[in-house]
Design an enzyme around this catalytic site. Structure first.
Site, PDB file in Angstrom:
ATOM      1  CG  ASP A  44       5.989   5.036   0.413  1.00 41.21           C
ATOM      2  OD1 ASP A  44       5.924   6.258   0.145  1.00 41.21           O
ATOM      3  OD2 ASP A  44       5.217   4.187  -0.086  1.00 41.21           O
TER       4      ASP A  44
ATOM      5  CD  GLU B  33      -7.940  -5.208  -2.857  1.00 37.20           C
ATOM      6  OE1 GLU B  33      -8.586  -4.769  -1.892  1.00 37.20           O
ATOM      7  OE2 GLU B  33      -6.703  -5.164  -2.903  1.00 37.20           O
TER       8      GLU B  33
END
Length: 174
Positions: free
Chosen positions: A110, A85
């Site tokens: 989803d 990240e």
């Protein structure tokens, strides 16, 4: 239930990824307003054309082609893996929980549901038929922490495998 997992190959290269994922996208995205080629490019970026799909400790694929995290509102199965990240533009390796699905189709459903139900993605949905603007709006909405996320999606969109996908998409559309 969260299990420790890994990122492993789930496809035999870009062509196999396209052959298996594009027909699912065409069907699952039919009423969504999303561009299947833009979504294909995003999944290809997120997984390295399927070479780095999250797998459970038992070796089963999570089918999570979009690296959707299992946040506190997720009550389905999840897998914890190491990921990168960006914090303040600096890449940091950390462990995170990601959603696990029974199939690519359920992952795509989803993904669509998540984009449509979260107002921060409304601008991306509004421009979904324009892949460049869609990628840009995904980045602005914070889909990924990578400051070059949109540019990377666009690079995938102009790659050789996507040109093959465009030809296959035309076949699937007939």
């Amino acid at each position: 239930v969260t299990s420790k997992g890994s990122k492993d190959n789930a496809f035999d290269g870009p062509s196999d990824f396209i052959d298996k994922v594009l027909p699912v996208l065409k069907t699952a995205l039919a009423a969504s307003g999303l561009n299947p080629l833009a979504v294909l490019a995003q999944g290809a970026l997120e997984t390295g054309w399927g070479a780095h799909v999250i797998h459970t400790a038992a070796g089963d694929s999570s089918h999570n082609l979009f690296n959707i995290k299992a946040t506190s509102n997720w009550d389905g199965p999840s897998v914890e893996v190491s990921t990168v990240e960006f914090h303040g533009g600096v890449p940091v390796r950390q462990n995170d929980r990601f959603r696990a699905y029974e199939s690519v189709e359920s992952a795509v459903r989803d993904y669509v549901s998540m984009l449509k139900s979260d107002s921060r993605y409304s601008r991306a949905i509004d421009v979904a038929q324009d892949p460049a603007r869609f990628a840009d709006e995904l980045q602005k909405a914070g889909y990924a922490t990578d400051p070059h996320y949109a540019a990377k999606i666009l690079r995938v969109l102009t790659s050789g495998p996507i040109h093959a996908a465009i030809a296959k998409f035309a076949e699937y559309s007939e």
